[in-house]
Design an enzyme around this catalytic site. Structure first.
Site, PDB file in Angstrom:
ATOM      1  NE  ARG A  61       0.207  -2.786   1.637  1.00 31.46           N
ATOM      2  CZ  ARG A  61      -0.106  -1.855   2.537  1.00 31.46           C
ATOM      3  NH1 ARG A  61      -1.166  -1.077   2.357  1.00 31.46           N
ATOM      4  NH2 ARG A  61       0.625  -1.688   3.602  1.00 31.46           N
ATOM      5  CD  GLU A  98       5.481   1.198   9.598  1.00 30.15           C
ATOM      6  OE1 GLU A  98       6.287   2.048   9.240  1.00 30.15           O
ATOM      7  OE2 GLU A  98       4.973   0.358   8.820  1.00 30.15           O
TER       8      GLU A  98
END
Lengths: 175, 175
Positions: A61, A98
């Site tokens: 992204r 994450e």
């Protein structure tokens, strides 16, 4: 289009990719021409004074936001990719995701010593991916003049972790 | 900057990712601000008359070219991703890669019936990835008004495979 209008274009998806995570889906913003233009223009306005020579962004992204922002700022774009994807000689950096762990690579000859770099990703959470990208840029002698995100999750500590850098973001959520 | 100047910014790497493949490395073009601007402006000029409502591009290099081109054309951008990455309801398409096989996904609600779509990737080789993206767009009722690439490998049959579509490309190599 205001920042609140822009925020309204983001789709929040509960429990993705795992229970407890409230995923900020930017695809609904991206798909809207005026919103996408506004996002890039507003981010460019925030970053124009940083004096960057080039934009660096991590897969995948970060490619979307970084490549368009680079174009808007009349700068080049340097991709940071998952290991094994870039064809020339690379520097590798390991990092804690994450939701797991991974390796990133950047072309060694893409960052010359003293190059002023703006590092860009779609979202600042804990800052792990972006910190790995920053470290790679700095190992190659680049100077990180700023880091920029479409979205910042303000309660996850990313901005504190990136404390010594100029951090820019457009749209905030607590987490 | 002429098209020949633009082509000179691309780095050709022999035997990557496997022996016999001459890899066209666009990162050296991307990293050069004037070349990146010229590439997007020239591709936008070729695509401006197609009447597209939105740009669709596959992960990951298609994000770089597609998102910047969408911004330049004042259009939105819809990503086609590897399976499992997109958070909302998806349509899946399987396809034969140049170097293997994979699955792609697109958000079902990103393409409404009748939407005019420009499909964009960095490079046209045999056309497998782009054909998979086109099929997914059409299954959702979208109308593909054009397909555009930075680079076309003219001897690999991609343009013939995409024969019924308007194919645009900036820089040509035989293979």
């Amino acid at each position: 289009m205001s920042m609140e209008d822009l925020k309204a274009k983001i789709r929040v998806i509960p429990d993705f990719p795992k229970p407890g995570i409230s995923f900020k889906d930017i695809t609904t913003l991206l798909a809207d021409g005026p919103a996408w233009a506004k996002a890039i223009d507003a981010l460019a306005q925030q970053c124009a004074g940083l004096g960057a020579d080039v934009v660096v962004g991590p897969e995948a992204r970060g490619f979307i936001v970084g490549a368009a922002l680079a174009y808007r700022l009349s700068l080049g774009f340097v991709p940071v990719r998952k290991a094994g994807k870039l064809p020339a000689e690379c520097l590798r950096g390991d990092y804690q995701l994450e939701y797991g762990k991974d390796s990133l690579e950047i072309h060694k000859d893409a960052i010359r010593p003293g190059l002023k770099v703006l590092v860009v990703d779609d979202l600042l959470a804990t800052g792990g991916t972006i910190e790995a990208s920053i470290k790679m840029v700095e190992k190659l002698g680049g100077e990180v003049v700023g880091v920029a995100f479409l979205i910042e999750l303000t309660e996850l500590g990313g901005r504190k972790r990136l404390g010594k850098y100029q951090v820019k973001s457009l749209i905030e959520y607590p987490f």
